[in-house]
Design a protein around this motif. Sequence first.
Motif, mmCIF file in Angstrom:
data_model
loop_
_atom_site.group_PDB
_atom_site.id
_atom_site.type_symbol
_atom_site.label_atom_id
_atom_site.label_comp_id
_atom_site.label_asym_id
_atom_site.label_seq_id
_atom_site.Cartn_x
_atom_site.Cartn_y
_atom_site.Cartn_z
ATOM 1 N N GLU A 292 -7.757 -0.685 13.778
ATOM 2 C CA GLU A 292 -7.990 0.718 14.104
ATOM 3 C C GLU A 292 -6.826 1.576 13.619
ATOM 4 O OE1 GLU A 292 -9.204 3.461 17.994
ATOM 5 O OE2 GLU A 292 -8.635 1.355 18.237
ATOM 6 N N ASP A 293 -7.153 2.690 13.005
ATOM 7 C CA ASP A 293 -6.194 3.700 12.545
ATOM 8 C C ASP A 293 -5.462 3.336 11.247
ATOM 9 O OD1 ASP A 293 -6.809 5.253 14.773
ATOM 10 O OD2 ASP A 293 -5.186 4.395 15.979
ATOM 11 N N PHE A 294 -5.722 2.152 10.662
ATOM 12 C CA PHE A 294 -4.996 1.794 9.433
ATOM 13 C C PHE A 294 -5.287 2.800 8.321
ATOM 14 C CE2 PHE A 294 -4.524 -0.172 5.294
ATOM 15 C CZ PHE A 294 -3.260 -0.740 5.380
ATOM 16 N N PHE A 295 -6.565 3.048 8.049
ATOM 17 C CA PHE A 295 -6.906 3.964 6.964
ATOM 18 C C PHE A 295 -6.557 5.407 7.316
ATOM 19 C CE2 PHE A 295 -10.130 0.550 5.851
ATOM 20 C CZ PHE A 295 -9.373 0.054 4.810
ATOM 21 N N ASP A 296 -6.603 5.750 8.604
ATOM 22 C CA ASP A 296 -6.172 7.090 9.020
ATOM 23 C C ASP A 296 -4.694 7.293 8.693
ATOM 24 O OD1 ASP A 296 -8.668 7.746 9.983
ATOM 25 O OD2 ASP A 296 -8.216 7.169 12.045
ATOM 26 N N HIS A 297 -3.908 6.239 8.880
ATOM 27 C CA HIS A 297 -2.487 6.324 8.535
ATOM 28 C C HIS A 297 -2.318 6.560 7.036
ATOM 29 C CE1 HIS A 297 1.774 5.371 8.131
ATOM 30 N NE2 HIS A 297 1.431 4.544 7.149
ATOM 31 N N VAL A 298 -3.092 5.834 6.227
ATOM 32 C CA VAL A 298 -2.991 6.001 4.769
ATOM 33 C C VAL A 298 -3.310 7.444 4.387
ATOM 34 C CG1 VAL A 298 -3.902 5.289 2.530
ATOM 35 C CG2 VAL A 298 -3.552 3.586 4.333
ATOM 36 N N LYS A 299 -4.360 7.991 4.974
ATOM 37 C CA LYS A 299 -4.747 9.366 4.651
ATOM 38 C C LYS A 299 -3.658 10.354 5.058
ATOM 39 C CE LYS A 299 -9.698 8.434 5.166
ATOM 40 N NZ LYS A 299 -10.886 8.622 6.022
ATOM 41 N N ARG A 300 -3.086 10.142 6.231
ATOM 42 C CA ARG A 300 -2.078 11.082 6.724
ATOM 43 C C ARG A 300 -0.803 11.028 5.883
ATOM 44 N NH1 ARG A 300 2.342 11.686 8.768
ATOM 45 N NH2 ARG A 300 2.750 9.443 8.874
ATOM 46 N N VAL A 301 -0.291 9.811 5.634
ATOM 47 C CA VAL A 301 0.971 9.709 4.905
ATOM 48 C C VAL A 301 0.789 10.077 3.434
ATOM 49 C CG1 VAL A 301 0.870 7.268 4.172
ATOM 50 C CG2 VAL A 301 3.076 8.305 4.774
ATOM 51 N N SER A 302 -0.395 9.850 2.888
ATOM 52 C CA SER A 302 -0.631 10.243 1.494
ATOM 53 C C SER A 302 -0.677 11.764 1.365
ATOM 54 C CB SER A 302 -1.926 9.626 0.969
ATOM 55 O OG SER A 302 -3.054 10.088 1.689
ATOM 56 N N GLN A 303 -1.209 12.434 2.379
ATOM 57 C CA GLN A 303 -1.212 13.899 2.366
ATOM 58 C C GLN A 303 0.213 14.438 2.454
ATOM 59 O OE1 GLN A 303 -3.695 15.972 1.766
ATOM 60 N NE2 GLN A 303 -2.300 17.716 1.931
ATOM 61 N N TYR A 304 1.029 13.774 3.270
ATOM 62 C CA TYR A 304 2.433 14.177 3.400
ATOM 63 C C TYR A 304 3.168 13.991 2.071
ATOM 64 C CZ TYR A 304 7.191 14.469 5.271
ATOM 65 O OH TYR A 304 8.494 14.829 5.508
ATOM 66 N N LEU A 305 2.925 12.851 1.416
ATOM 67 C CA LEU A 305 3.537 12.595 0.117
ATOM 68 C C LEU A 305 3.093 13.636 -0.906
ATOM 69 C CD1 LEU A 305 5.100 10.871 -1.961
ATOM 70 C CD2 LEU A 305 3.062 9.443 -2.179
#
Length: 392
Positions: A292-305
Motif C-alpha cells: 500500500e502507498d508504494f506507487f503513491d510515493h513514486v508519484k509524489r516524489v517524482s512530482q517533487y523532483l
Amino acid sequence: MNHIVNAYNRFKTPIVKGKEVYLFDKDGKKYLDFAAGISTTSLGHCHPYITDKLKEQLGSLWHCSNVFTIPEQERLAQRLTTLTCADKVFFCSSGLEATEAAIKFIRRYFYSKGQEKRNRIITIEGGFHGRSIAAISAGGNEKSREGFAPLLSGFDKVPRNDIKALEEKISNETAAVFLEPIQSEGGMYPLNVEYLQKVREITKAQEIILCFDEVQCGYGRTGSLFHYQNIEIEPDILTCAKAMGNGFPLAACLVRDYIAEAITPGTHGSTYGGNPLAMTVGNAVLDVMLKEDFFDHVKRVSQYLKEKLLNLAEEFQEVISEIRGEGLLIGIELKVPLADKIVSQSLDKGLIVTKVLNNRVVRITPPLIIEDKHVNTACGVLYDLFFKIKNT
C-alpha cells in the motif's frame, strides 16, 4: 592489461558495494545513485527483503529445465496476468531477449494464420529495443547500427508522433507496430497520448498487433506497474525487464491469448528464462511494489523532483532547453552538448547520472525509493554545475 572487451565507456571508479540509494567505491566514497543501473535497481541496492528471499532459494534450487513445472514461475505468471491486460507470460533474462521473443511471436502468429507474408513491423525513429541484429534493425541509432550490415529486413521506421506517416507506411504486409511509449535512449521523449490512442485505434481496426516496449519505463517508474496503465491504452504484447528483478537478470514478454496460441513447444525457448532464482526475486520485487502507498510515493516524489528540475531550468535558461519525461524517468536537455561533462563532474561530487541523445540530455532515473532529501542533494549538485557552466 585490461582483458575486457572495450564495449563500454567506463569510469575508472571501481564500485564494490551498494546499499539503498547509494553506491560505494573501494576507498569507501559514497555516491548518490540517480541512475539505478539505468532504471534497474528501482528498489535500491541490496534490498533486505529481496536479499533474504534470494538467500532462501539459493539453498534450495538454482536451476531447473523448463521441461519441468517451476512453482515460483507459475506464481509470478499468474500475478502478472492478474495485474495486467496480458493472458500469458514468457520469461527470459534480458530486455533484448524479450524483444526477440516479441518479434518472433508477432511473425509466428501471422504464420499460424496462413499469412506468412504479413511480417513487417513498424517502429518509431529514436526507439531503442536492444543490441542484437534484430533489435538494431528494429531501432537504435546510427552508431549502434554502424558496421553491422546487412541488417535484417522487415522493419519500417516512421517519425515520432506522426500518425500520417504511420498510416502511409501500413500495407497488407504489416504485422505490428512496436514502440516505446516513452523513449529513453532516444532522448527521454514520452510519445503523445493522443498519438498512441490513434495508433491503438488503427491497429485494432486493421488487426495489427500493438507491442509496447516498457523495458525502461515499466515496473513502477511512472507511478504504476506499467506506463500503459497511466495512459489507459492496452497493447497486445508488452516487454519488460530491468527493474523486474531489481538487478537480477529477469525479463518477460507478456502476450494476449490469441497470440500465445501460436507458440507451441519447439518454436521458442530459453535455458535460463524462468529459473527458480529469478522467479523468486521477481515475486519478491512484486511483494514490495504492491505494498500500500508504494506507487503513491513514486508519484509524489517524482512530482517533487520534476518541480525542482523545472526550477533549475528557469534559473539556467542559458544552459537548459527542456525538462521532459514522466515519473522518475526524466531528461534534462542542454542547449550545448555538455552532458558528458555534467555526468563526469557529478560523479566527482558524489552523484551518479547518465547521458543520452548525442551528449545533449542528462538522464535522471533514480531508485523509486528516494526521498525528498535525496532529490534536494542531487539538485544541489546539479545547481552548482549549471552555475559554473553559466558563468564560464
